[in-house]
Motif scaffolding. Structure first.
Motif, PDB file in Angstrom:
ATOM      1  N   ASP A  16     -10.912   1.077  -3.705  1.00 16.10           N
ATOM      2  CA  ASP A  16     -11.182   2.354  -3.029  1.00 16.10           C
ATOM      3  C   ASP A  16     -10.013   2.765  -2.135  1.00 16.10           C
ATOM      4  OD1 ASP A  16     -13.607   2.595  -4.304  1.00 16.10           O
ATOM      5  OD2 ASP A  16     -14.772   1.823  -2.618  1.00 16.10           O
ATOM      6  N   GLU A  17      -9.504   1.821  -1.380  1.00 19.13           N
ATOM      7  CA  GLU A  17      -8.346   2.115  -0.515  1.00 19.13           C
ATOM      8  C   GLU A  17      -7.106   2.407  -1.373  1.00 19.13           C
ATOM      9  OE1 GLU A  17      -6.047   0.226   3.356  1.00 19.13           O
ATOM     10  OE2 GLU A  17      -7.767  -0.829   2.505  1.00 19.13           O
ATOM     11  N   TYR A  18      -6.952   1.648  -2.451  1.00 21.88           N
ATOM     12  CA  TYR A  18      -5.847   1.874  -3.383  1.00 21.88           C
ATOM     13  C   TYR A  18      -5.921   3.294  -3.954  1.00 21.88           C
ATOM     14  CZ  TYR A  18      -3.045   1.540  -7.626  1.00 21.88           C
ATOM     15  OH  TYR A  18      -2.125   1.776  -8.614  1.00 21.88           O
ATOM     16  N   ALA A  19      -7.107   3.717  -4.363  1.00 24.41           N
ATOM     17  CA  ALA A  19      -7.276   5.046  -4.967  1.00 24.41           C
ATOM     18  C   ALA A  19      -6.850   6.152  -4.019  1.00 24.41           C
ATOM     19  CB  ALA A  19      -8.722   5.234  -5.411  1.00 24.41           C
ATOM     20  N   THR A  20      -7.126   5.993  -2.737  1.00 20.92           N
ATOM     21  CA  THR A  20      -6.723   6.988  -1.742  1.00 20.92           C
ATOM     22  C   THR A  20      -5.200   7.116  -1.697  1.00 20.92           C
ATOM     23  OG1 THR A  20      -8.686   6.561  -0.410  1.00 20.92           O
ATOM     24  CG2 THR A  20      -6.818   7.579   0.712  1.00 20.92           C
ATOM     25  N   LYS A  24      -2.361  10.257  -3.208  1.00 17.77           N
ATOM     26  CA  LYS A  24      -1.232  10.823  -2.456  1.00 17.77           C
ATOM     27  C   LYS A  24       0.060  10.663  -3.246  1.00 17.77           C
ATOM     28  CE  LYS A  24      -1.687   8.529   1.422  1.00 17.77           C
ATOM     29  NZ  LYS A  24      -1.505   8.040   2.803  1.00 17.77           N
ATOM     30  N   ALA A  25       0.226   9.512  -3.870  1.00 19.86           N
ATOM     31  CA  ALA A  25       1.451   9.246  -4.640  1.00 19.86           C
ATOM     32  C   ALA A  25       1.586  10.235  -5.795  1.00 19.86           C
ATOM     33  CB  ALA A  25       1.452   7.810  -5.158  1.00 19.86           C
ATOM     34  N   LYS A  26       0.494  10.491  -6.489  1.00 13.65           N
ATOM     35  CA  LYS A  26       0.559  11.416  -7.621  1.00 13.65           C
ATOM     36  C   LYS A  26       0.895  12.834  -7.148  1.00 13.65           C
ATOM     37  CE  LYS A  26      -1.694  12.720 -11.900  1.00 13.65           C
ATOM     38  NZ  LYS A  26      -2.860  12.569 -12.769  1.00 13.65           N
ATOM     39  N   LEU A  74       4.899   5.124   0.335  1.00 14.84           N
ATOM     40  CA  LEU A  74       3.659   4.896  -0.403  1.00 14.84           C
ATOM     41  C   LEU A  74       3.576   3.459  -0.920  1.00 14.84           C
ATOM     42  CD1 LEU A  74       3.666   8.302  -2.226  1.00 14.84           C
ATOM     43  CD2 LEU A  74       1.901   7.542  -0.618  1.00 14.84           C
ATOM     44  N   THR A  75       4.683   2.926  -1.390  1.00 14.29           N
ATOM     45  CA  THR A  75       4.714   1.546  -1.868  1.00 14.29           C
ATOM     46  C   THR A  75       4.410   0.573  -0.731  1.00 14.29           C
ATOM     47  OG1 THR A  75       6.281   2.155  -3.609  1.00 14.29           O
ATOM     48  CG2 THR A  75       6.131  -0.181  -3.057  1.00 14.29           C
ATOM     49  N   GLU A  76       4.907   0.875   0.451  1.00 14.21           N
ATOM     50  CA  GLU A  76       4.604   0.039   1.620  1.00 14.21           C
ATOM     51  C   GLU A  76       3.118   0.098   1.977  1.00 14.21           C
ATOM     52  OE1 GLU A  76       7.376   1.429   4.566  1.00 14.21           O
ATOM     53  OE2 GLU A  76       9.049   0.352   3.639  1.00 14.21           O
ATOM     54  N   GLU A  77       2.489   1.250   1.783  1.00 10.60           N
ATOM     55  CA  GLU A  77       1.048   1.366   2.021  1.00 10.60           C
ATOM     56  C   GLU A  77       0.246   0.551   1.009  1.00 10.60           C
ATOM     57  OE1 GLU A  77      -0.848   5.214   2.824  1.00 10.60           O
ATOM     58  OE2 GLU A  77       1.182   6.027   3.100  1.00 10.60           O
ATOM     59  N   LEU A  78       0.753   0.481  -0.220  1.00  6.64           N
ATOM     60  CA  LEU A  78       0.049  -0.245  -1.276  1.00  6.64           C
ATOM     61  C   LEU A  78       0.213  -1.759  -1.162  1.00  6.64           C
ATOM     62  CD1 LEU A  78       0.928   1.955  -4.391  1.00  6.64           C
ATOM     63  CD2 LEU A  78      -1.278   1.806  -3.214  1.00  6.64           C
ATOM     64  N   ALA A  79       1.313  -2.202  -0.612  1.00 10.40           N
ATOM     65  CA  ALA A  79       1.643  -3.638  -0.600  1.00 10.40           C
ATOM     66  C   ALA A  79       0.512  -4.526  -0.070  1.00 10.40           C
ATOM     67  CB  ALA A  79       2.932  -3.874   0.172  1.00 10.40           C
ATOM     68  N   PRO A  80      -0.150  -4.193   1.034  1.00 12.15           N
ATOM     69  CA  PRO A  80      -1.216  -5.074   1.525  1.00 12.15           C
ATOM     70  C   PRO A  80      -2.441  -5.145   0.605  1.00 12.15           C
ATOM     71  CG  PRO A  80      -0.557  -3.484   3.211  1.00 12.15           C
ATOM     72  CD  PRO A  80       0.112  -3.088   1.947  1.00 12.15           C
ATOM     73  N   LEU A  81      -2.529  -4.220  -0.344  1.00  8.41           N
ATOM     74  CA  LEU A  81      -3.682  -4.171  -1.247  1.00  8.41           C
ATOM     75  C   LEU A  81      -3.447  -4.963  -2.530  1.00  8.41           C
ATOM     76  CD1 LEU A  81      -4.353  -0.333  -0.943  1.00  8.41           C
ATOM     77  CD2 LEU A  81      -5.339  -2.191   0.422  1.00  8.41           C
TER      78      LEU A  81
END
Length: 95
Positions: A16-20, A24-26, A74-81
């Motif tokens: 769910d967090e990844y989808a958010t 944004k990335a798209k 955006l990649t930095e936001e995804l890293a913890p997931l």
């Protein structure tokens, strides 16, 4: 035209967090010259494995996006997931 295959292994229960973030990335990618669209797929054997297939008109335009500050953030936001780093494969449609 090229296709960019991005594979990501998510931590359990983080979709769910990844989808958010990926929405944004798209949106950001869609503002870039050469972005032709992208689709998200789940591995049938592993719901936490995500595969994105994006179409770009040229390798150069993909590389501009790949090296952009927007994608870096955006990649930095995804890293913890994610359990590990994403893998990227670039395919071209003809020789």
């Amino acid at each position: 035209m090229i296709r960019v295959i991005i594979e990501r292994q998510l931590k359990p229960d983080s979709f769910d967090e990844y989808a958010t973030v990926i929405r944004k990335a798209k949106k950001e990618a869609a503002r870039k010259t050469g972005f032709m669209g992208g689709e998200l797929y789940f591995d049938l054997n592993d719901n936490d494995k995500i595969v994105i297939i994006a179409a770009w008109d040229t390798l150069e335009n993909w590389e501009l996006w790949d090296k952009s500050e927007e994608r870096k953030v955006l990649t930095e936001e995804l890293a913890p997931l994610m359990l590990n780093d994403e893998t990227i494969t670039i395919l071209k449609s003809s020789r």
